[in-house]
Design a protein around this motif. Structure first.
Motif, PDB file in Angstrom:
ATOM      1  N   ALA A 107      31.359   8.036  85.940  1.00  0.00           N
ATOM      2  CA  ALA A 107      31.120   9.468  86.129  1.00  0.00           C
ATOM      3  C   ALA A 107      32.095  10.036  87.156  1.00  0.00           C
ATOM      4  N   THR A 108      32.313   9.294  88.244  1.00  0.00           N
ATOM      5  CA  THR A 108      33.270   9.745  89.261  1.00  0.00           C
ATOM      6  C   THR A 108      34.686   9.734  88.708  1.00  0.00           C
ATOM      7  N   GLN A 109      35.029   8.674  87.961  1.00  0.00           N
ATOM      8  CA  GLN A 109      36.365   8.601  87.363  1.00  0.00           C
ATOM      9  C   GLN A 109      36.577   9.712  86.350  1.00  0.00           C
ATOM     10  N   CYS A 110      35.526  10.071  85.632  1.00  0.00           N
ATOM     11  CA  CYS A 110      35.626  11.130  84.628  1.00  0.00           C
ATOM     12  C   CYS A 110      35.954  12.470  85.283  1.00  0.00           C
ATOM     13  N   ILE A 111      35.418  12.711  86.469  1.00  0.00           N
ATOM     14  CA  ILE A 111      35.754  13.941  87.203  1.00  0.00           C
ATOM     15  C   ILE A 111      37.252  13.997  87.471  1.00  0.00           C
ATOM     16  N   ASP A 112      37.821  12.888  87.944  1.00  0.00           N
ATOM     17  CA  ASP A 112      39.265  12.839  88.199  1.00  0.00           C
ATOM     18  C   ASP A 112      40.058  13.071  86.914  1.00  0.00           C
ATOM     19  N   GLU A 113      39.604  12.474  85.819  1.00  0.00           N
ATOM     20  CA  GLU A 113      40.317  12.633  84.548  1.00  0.00           C
ATOM     21  C   GLU A 113      40.288  14.089  84.080  1.00  0.00           C
ATOM     22  N   LEU A 114      39.159  14.759  84.226  1.00  0.00           N
ATOM     23  CA  LEU A 114      39.067  16.153  83.795  1.00  0.00           C
ATOM     24  C   LEU A 114      39.984  17.049  84.621  1.00  0.00           C
ATOM     25  N   ILE A 115      40.081  16.791  85.914  1.00  0.00           N
ATOM     26  CA  ILE A 115      40.974  17.581  86.755  1.00  0.00           C
ATOM     27  C   ILE A 115      42.429  17.364  86.333  1.00  0.00           C
ATOM     28  N   SER A 116      42.792  16.120  86.024  1.00  0.00           N
ATOM     29  CA  SER A 116      44.153  15.838  85.563  1.00  0.00           C
ATOM     30  C   SER A 116      44.432  16.509  84.224  1.00  0.00           C
ATOM     31  N   MET A 117      43.428  16.514  83.347  1.00  0.00           N
ATOM     32  CA  MET A 117      43.605  17.174  82.048  1.00  0.00           C
ATOM     33  C   MET A 117      43.857  18.667  82.229  1.00  0.00           C
ATOM     34  N   ASN A 118      43.126  19.284  83.150  1.00  0.00           N
ATOM     35  CA  ASN A 118      43.313  20.717  83.383  1.00  0.00           C
ATOM     36  C   ASN A 118      44.751  21.034  83.737  1.00  0.00           C
ATOM     37  N   GLN A 119      45.361  20.189  84.556  1.00  0.00           N
ATOM     38  CA  GLN A 119      46.732  20.423  84.974  1.00  0.00           C
ATOM     39  C   GLN A 119      47.723  20.105  83.864  1.00  0.00           C
ATOM     40  N   GLU A 120      47.409  19.092  83.060  1.00  0.00           N
ATOM     41  CA  GLU A 120      48.325  18.728  81.976  1.00  0.00           C
ATOM     42  C   GLU A 120      48.290  19.733  80.842  1.00  0.00           C
ATOM     43  N   LEU A 121      47.118  20.303  80.579  1.00  0.00           N
ATOM     44  CA  LEU A 121      46.990  21.220  79.444  1.00  0.00           C
ATOM     45  C   LEU A 121      47.913  22.431  79.581  1.00  0.00           C
ATOM     46  N   GLU A 122      48.054  22.953  80.779  1.00  0.00           N
ATOM     47  CA  GLU A 122      48.903  24.128  80.963  1.00  0.00           C
ATOM     48  C   GLU A 122      50.354  23.821  80.591  1.00  0.00           C
ATOM     49  N   MET A 123      50.864  22.655  81.019  1.00  0.00           N
ATOM     50  CA  MET A 123      52.233  22.273  80.674  1.00  0.00           C
ATOM     51  C   MET A 123      52.378  22.005  79.182  1.00  0.00           C
ATOM     52  N   LEU A 124      51.378  21.362  78.598  1.00  0.00           N
ATOM     53  CA  LEU A 124      51.446  21.059  77.169  1.00  0.00           C
ATOM     54  C   LEU A 124      51.435  22.328  76.327  1.00  0.00           C
ATOM     55  N   GLU A 125      50.650  23.311  76.719  1.00  0.00           N
ATOM     56  CA  GLU A 125      50.604  24.563  75.963  1.00  0.00           C
ATOM     57  C   GLU A 125      51.955  25.270  75.992  1.00  0.00           C
ATOM     58  N   MET A 126      52.619  25.266  77.142  1.00  0.00           N
ATOM     59  CA  MET A 126      53.946  25.861  77.233  1.00  0.00           C
ATOM     60  C   MET A 126      54.948  25.109  76.372  1.00  0.00           C
ATOM     61  N   SER A 127      54.902  23.771  76.428  1.00  0.00           N
ATOM     62  CA  SER A 127      55.825  22.959  75.645  1.00  0.00           C
ATOM     63  C   SER A 127      55.583  23.110  74.150  1.00  0.00           C
ATOM     64  N   ALA A 128      54.309  23.119  73.745  1.00  0.00           N
ATOM     65  CA  ALA A 128      53.992  23.273  72.321  1.00  0.00           C
ATOM     66  C   ALA A 128      54.443  24.637  71.802  1.00  0.00           C
ATOM     67  N   LYS A 129      54.266  25.667  72.609  1.00  0.00           N
ATOM     68  CA  LYS A 129      54.712  27.003  72.204  1.00  0.00           C
ATOM     69  C   LYS A 129      56.232  27.049  72.047  1.00  0.00           C
ATOM     70  N   PHE A 130      56.950  26.409  72.975  1.00  0.00           N
ATOM     71  CA  PHE A 130      58.410  26.380  72.891  1.00  0.00           C
ATOM     72  C   PHE A 130      58.862  25.640  71.632  1.00  0.00           C
ATOM     73  N   GLN A 131      58.253  24.467  71.364  1.00  0.00           N
ATOM     74  CA  GLN A 131      58.623  23.705  70.171  1.00  0.00           C
ATOM     75  C   GLN A 131      58.303  24.465  68.900  1.00  0.00           C
ATOM     76  N   SER A 132      57.184  25.196  68.903  1.00  0.00           N
ATOM     77  CA  SER A 132      56.824  25.979  67.723  1.00  0.00           C
ATOM     78  C   SER A 132      57.835  27.086  67.468  1.00  0.00           C
ATOM     79  N   ASN A 133      58.266  27.746  68.538  1.00  0.00           N
ATOM     80  CA  ASN A 133      59.265  28.810  68.380  1.00  0.00           C
ATOM     81  C   ASN A 133      60.593  28.248  67.892  1.00  0.00           C
ATOM     82  N   MET A 134      60.979  27.093  68.406  1.00  0.00           N
ATOM     83  CA  MET A 134      62.254  26.487  67.993  1.00  0.00           C
ATOM     84  C   MET A 134      62.212  26.035  66.543  1.00  0.00           C
TER      85      MET A 134
END
Length: 389
Positions: free
Chosen positions: A220-247
């Motif tokens: 449960a404690t480890q899952c909290i850390d994983e969710l926080i990391s996901m929050n930060q990764e999702l923003e970068m992934l959304e930008m990258s996916a949008k760029f790849q889609s446009n290209m």
């Protein structure tokens, strides 16, 4: 990906007769096999397939009920509460091609993490802990609006140093408890005690229940850390996916035109006009040829960037993932490698007779090396002698 949820039925699996007991055994075996594939072999794809099958069987058998507390859950079924957490780890570990595929995996993993913590919280707060419940609710409150696929997109959120240290210490404490309880179970096995016989303050079932409870707290404690990391990764992934889609939506001719346009914009300028004077070798007449020195002559003396920060970030991310994979494989390869006995004691493996036997040769070789190479023998004007190094 299928999502984990507690079935609403209150029926007991014990009422299903002998066939139900056989099915429960098969479900438990698949779950244990999936854990081995995940933790020991890093085979995320096959482990996820097994976990999906276990999830389906759990729903069919109605092992849990929504109105239960954790004390109402039978001891053999406690470990199945970890199912969505393990599925989350599998989704995060699966390799993907491109930012869009990775984005989908992270979103599915996030849903599994939220489902796991929601389930643990609904069974009672003594497992999850008040601090984790507070942080979990903050994470849920910071999740943004719904995406087109129905999932939620969280806003990036950091974590204070005190919170990280507190979670790390909580995980360390759970690990120590797990190690202690595991040692008790191993001693019971060596003594060939019956499951009902009391030893070191409890029978076999009580030890297994305590062990699984500590695993739930740690995850449960480890899952909290994983969710926080996901929050930060999702923003970068959304930008990258949008760029790849446009290209990918642009034709090759459009990309070439854009490249030429950018090149011309970089070289834009009137330049310096010059006249080259030469002599015709046959007629000895002067020849005048006008030339133009482009603004490129006056370009900066330092190297200009060859890629964007986003492209550099993607390269660094891929390298980091590959390094993590190599480190994990190296750890697996070295797990059973013979080592000195003092290291076995440090790691709590002194009860493993095979490792202890293998460590004897390593200790002898180390003693022989110290005898042949006394401390300080290679240093000029230094003391020579055994310093028990």
């Amino acid at each position: 990906m299928s999502s984990f949820a507690l079935p609403s039925s209150d029926s007991s699996p014990s009422s299903s007769g002998q066939s139900g007991g056989d099915t429960n055994t098969t479900t438990s075996s698949k779950f244990d096999e999936g854990v081995v594939l995940l933790e020991d072999k890093c085979n995320y794809v096959d482990a996820l397939v097994l976990f999906d099958e276990v999830n389906t069987q759990i729903s069919t058998l109605s092992l849990f009920s929504t109105n239960e507390s954790i004390s109402d859950v039978q001891t053999p079924y406690l470990k199945f509460l970890l199912l969505p957490f393990y599925k989350m780890l599998c989704m995060m570990g699966c390799r993907t091609d491109g930012a869009a595929a990775r984005l989908s995996n992270v979103k599915n993993a996030q849903s599994m993490g939220v489902a796991f913590l929601t389930t643990i919280e609904s069974l009672g707060g003594e497992v999850m802990g008040e601090d984790n419940v507070t942080i979990f609710h903050k994470l849920l409150g910071e999740m943004g609006g719904d995406e087109e696929d129905g999932s939620v997109r969280p806003r990036a959120r950091g974590s204070s140093r005190d919170e990280k240290v507190a979670r790390f210490r909580a995980q360390q404490k759970c690990s120590e408890e797990i190690k202690m309880i595991t040692g008790k179970l191993q001693r019971r096995g060596r003594m060939d005690l019956s499951p009902e016989e009391m030893f070191e303050g409890g029978d076999e079932e009580s030890l297994i229940r305590s062990l699984t409870t500590q695993q739930l707290k740690k995850c449960a404690t480890q899952c909290i850390d994983e969710l926080i990391s996901m929050n930060q990764e999702l923003e970068m992934l959304e930008m990258s996916a949008k760029f790849q889609s446009n290209m990918s939506a642009r034709s090759p001719q459009e990309l070439e035109d854009e490249r030429i346009k950018q090149r011309d914009a970089a070289n834009k300028g009137s330049g310096i006009k010059m006249t080259q004077v030469s002599i015709d070798p046959t007629s000895n007449q002067l020849l005048f040829k006008r030339q133009e020195a482009r603004d490129g002559v006056f370009r900066p003396g330092w190297n200009l960037p060859t890629m964007t920060l986003q492209e550099l970030g993607e390269i660094e991310y891929r390298d980091a993932m590959e390094r993590a994979e190599r480190d994990k494989e190296a750890e697996i390869r070295n797990k059973d490698k013979p080592t000195r006995y003092e290291y076995l004691v440090r790691d709590g493996l002194e009860d493993d007779i095979h490792k202890v036997d293998a460590s004897a040769k390593v200790d002898r070789d180390w003693d022989d090396f110290k005898d042949a190479n006394p401390r300080g023998w290679g240093n000029k004007m230094a003391d020579v002698g055994d310093r028990n190094f």
